[in-house]
Design a protein around this motif. Sequence first.
Motif, PDB file in Angstrom:
ATOM      1  N   GLY A  21      39.110  33.160  40.571  1.00 48.13           N
ATOM      2  CA  GLY A  21      40.306  32.072  40.471  1.00 48.13           C
ATOM      3  C   GLY A  21      40.609  31.019  38.802  1.00 48.13           C
ATOM      4  N   TRP A 187      26.748  37.935  51.128  1.00 47.56           N
ATOM      5  CA  TRP A 187      27.854  38.262  50.412  1.00 47.56           C
ATOM      6  C   TRP A 187      26.313  38.651  49.344  1.00 47.56           C
ATOM      7  CZ3 TRP A 187      32.519  39.727  49.006  1.00 47.56           C
ATOM      8  CH2 TRP A 187      32.519  39.582  47.993  1.00 47.56           C
ATOM      9  N   PRO A 227      44.423  34.966  42.284  1.00 47.57           N
ATOM     10  CA  PRO A 227      44.409  36.246  42.739  1.00 47.57           C
ATOM     11  C   PRO A 227      43.002  36.814  43.426  1.00 47.57           C
ATOM     12  CG  PRO A 227      44.123  36.290  39.932  1.00 47.57           C
ATOM     13  CD  PRO A 227      44.775  35.122  40.814  1.00 47.57           C
ATOM     14  N   SER A 228      42.527  35.675  44.358  1.00 44.32           N
ATOM     15  CA  SER A 228      41.444  35.239  44.726  1.00 44.32           C
ATOM     16  C   SER A 228      41.123  35.940  45.589  1.00 44.32           C
ATOM     17  CB  SER A 228      41.124  33.672  44.686  1.00 44.32           C
ATOM     18  OG  SER A 228      41.489  33.419  43.751  1.00 44.32           O
ATOM     19  N   ASN A 229      40.132  35.973  46.007  1.00 38.28           N
ATOM     20  CA  ASN A 229      39.992  36.901  48.192  1.00 38.28           C
ATOM     21  C   ASN A 229      40.825  36.487  48.677  1.00 38.28           C
ATOM     22  OD1 ASN A 229      38.428  37.090  50.596  1.00 38.28           O
ATOM     23  ND2 ASN A 229      36.863  38.519  49.064  1.00 38.28           N
ATOM     24  N   SER A 258      48.720  39.419  43.444  1.00 42.79           N
ATOM     25  CA  SER A 258      47.281  40.533  43.804  1.00 42.79           C
ATOM     26  C   SER A 258      45.868  40.518  43.003  1.00 42.79           C
ATOM     27  CB  SER A 258      48.384  41.466  43.656  1.00 42.79           C
ATOM     28  OG  SER A 258      47.895  42.716  44.289  1.00 42.79           O
ATOM     29  N   ILE A 261      44.762  46.066  43.055  1.00 46.75           N
ATOM     30  CA  ILE A 261      45.373  46.517  41.877  1.00 46.75           C
ATOM     31  C   ILE A 261      45.325  47.888  42.246  1.00 46.75           C
ATOM     32  CG2 ILE A 261      45.543  47.940  39.337  1.00 46.75           C
ATOM     33  CD1 ILE A 261      45.293  44.705  38.359  1.00 46.75           C
ATOM     34  N   VAL A 265      39.660  46.645  44.928  1.00 47.69           N
ATOM     35  CA  VAL A 265      39.504  45.564  44.210  1.00 47.69           C
ATOM     36  C   VAL A 265      39.141  45.378  43.242  1.00 47.69           C
ATOM     37  CG1 VAL A 265      38.560  44.095  46.558  1.00 47.69           C
ATOM     38  CG2 VAL A 265      37.449  45.668  44.988  1.00 47.69           C
ATOM     39  N   VAL A 266      39.418  44.282  41.840  1.00 50.36           N
ATOM     40  CA  VAL A 266      39.317  44.829  40.650  1.00 50.36           C
ATOM     41  C   VAL A 266      37.970  44.220  40.547  1.00 50.36           C
ATOM     42  CG1 VAL A 266      40.591  43.882  38.571  1.00 50.36           C
ATOM     43  CG2 VAL A 266      42.176  44.324  40.454  1.00 50.36           C
ATOM     44  N   ARG A 267      37.205  43.614  40.699  1.00 51.53           N
ATOM     45  CA  ARG A 267      35.891  43.244  40.458  1.00 51.53           C
ATOM     46  C   ARG A 267      35.909  42.646  41.453  1.00 51.53           C
ATOM     47  NH1 ARG A 267      38.244  40.896  35.934  1.00 51.53           N
ATOM     48  NH2 ARG A 267      37.819  42.246  33.826  1.00 51.53           N
ATOM     49  N   ALA A 270      36.200  42.555  47.786  1.00 50.94           N
ATOM     50  CA  ALA A 270      36.975  41.873  48.402  1.00 50.94           C
ATOM     51  C   ALA A 270      37.497  42.897  49.554  1.00 50.94           C
ATOM     52  CB  ALA A 270      37.914  41.237  48.001  1.00 50.94           C
ATOM     53  N   LEU A 337      48.106  43.383  35.828  1.00 49.84           N
ATOM     54  CA  LEU A 337      47.819  41.737  36.102  1.00 49.84           C
ATOM     55  C   LEU A 337      45.590  42.307  35.181  1.00 49.84           C
ATOM     56  CD1 LEU A 337      48.771  41.699  39.494  1.00 49.84           C
ATOM     57  CD2 LEU A 337      49.453  40.482  37.379  1.00 49.84           C
ATOM     58  N   TRP A 338      45.105  43.083  34.603  1.00 52.47           N
ATOM     59  CA  TRP A 338      44.408  42.942  34.265  1.00 52.47           C
ATOM     60  C   TRP A 338      44.047  41.464  33.423  1.00 52.47           C
ATOM     61  CZ3 TRP A 338      39.717  45.446  35.497  1.00 52.47           C
ATOM     62  CH2 TRP A 338      39.947  46.218  36.148  1.00 52.47           C
TER      63      TRP A 338
END
Length: 361
Positions: A21, A187, A227-229, A258, A261, A265-267, A270, A337-338
Motif C-alpha cells: 500500500g 504470517w 494493490p494490497s492483500n 491488481s 500479476i 502474487v508479486v511479492r 497473499a 503493474l510492477w
Amino acid sequence: MSAAPRSAAPRVTVLAGGVGGSRFVRGLLHQLRTEWPAAAGGPEESMPGSGTAASVTVIANTGDDLWLAGLRVCPDLDSIMYALGGANDEERGWGRRGESERVSAELTAYGVGWPWFTLGDLDLGTHIARSSWLREGLPLSEATARLCARWNPGVALLPATDDEAETLVTVADEAGGTRQLHFEEWWVRHRAALPALAFTQHNVERARPAPGVLEAIAEADVVLFAPSNPVVSVGTILGIPGIADAVRQTAAPVVGISPIIGGAVVRGMADACLSAIGVETSAVAVGAHYGARGLPGAGLPGAGLLDGWLVDSADAAVAASAATGPLAGIRTLARPLWFHTVEETAAIAADALALAARPRP
Ligand code: GDP
Ligand code: CA
C-alpha cells in the motif's frame, strides 16, 4: 473524477495495507505533485516527508495490530507513515532506517514478547508514544495524527477503525480440531505455511469506522483500492461495518489495482490468504471477488465494489475475455503493474486515475 479544475488536484481516498500500500501511495503522491504542482507544493518537493498534499487520504488496515510487550503495535499504519515520511529502511523494505535491536534482545532475555517478532529500538519509540496516548484515553486515530505530525507523510492517514478488531487465523490443531492464532503469528512465525481454514476479525461487529473514514470515501473524487492483500489488508478494511456500504454508495468512481500479476502474487504470500477464502490467485478472480458496483453476486456480501480494475499487461487477454463473464460491469485497463521505481509507480497511479475518469460502459 467530477469536473475538478486543472488547478485543483483530485481528492483521492486509498484503502491500503502496509508495504504494498505505501509503495503505491508514494507513486500516487509523486504523480499528483507532478501533474498538479500548484496544489501540492511543486514537483521539486516530491521527496518523502516534504509536507502535506491534503488531497490524499489513506485508510489503513488495522487488522494486523496487536498488543505485544504491553505496547500497541500497528504494522500497516507505521509502514505507511515511515515510508511516506522518508524514515523507512529502503533496502529491507520495511521498518526504520538505522534501526538497532538492543531492547528486543533484553525483552527476549526476560521472555517477554515474541522472539520471532522483532521490535527495533527506534520503532519501539513509536509504539511507546502511541501506547502512552492510548492509555491516556486518546483514540488510535488521534494517536496516529500525533505520530504523523512528526513524520509528515503528505497524506491524511486514518486507521480504518479506532476499535480493536484483530485478524485471527483458524488452523487445524494436532487433536483433529481447530485453533486460532493472531494473524502476525501465522504470517511472521509460520510464514503463512499452516493452511488457513478461515480469517476472522475479532469483535468486528462492534467496530466502527474511525472519524473521517466514511467522509473520506463519500467526499472523494476517486476511491482507489491499493494493490494490497485483498483478504487481510483491503478485505479487513471492508469488513469494518459501514465501510463497504460507503464504497458502494459514493458518487466517486472506485478503481482497484491488481496485486496479482500473471497468476502469481508479486511479492509476499497473499496466495495463502486467497485460497483460504476460495478465490483463485489470478487478477480476474480477485477483480471478480471485489465485484462490479451496483451488481449482485460478488464474493463479498451485498453488491460489488468496483467500477474499474487495473490489471497487468500480462493479464490483458484474460481480462478482455472475462469482460462478459466474471468481470462483467467492471471496466478494465491492462498496463505494466510492477513497482520498480517511483516514476513507474507514478505511471501506475496515473493509469488508475485515467481509468477512474472513463465513463461507465
Ligand atoms: P502488507 O500489509 O505489508 O503485507 O502489504 P500490503 O497488503 O499493502 O501489500 C501486499 C501486496 O502487495 C502483495 O499481496 C503483493 O501482491 C502486492 N505487491 C507487492 N509489490 C507489488 C508490485 O510491484 N506491483 C503490484 N501490482 N502489486 C505488488
Ligand atoms: Ca499488513
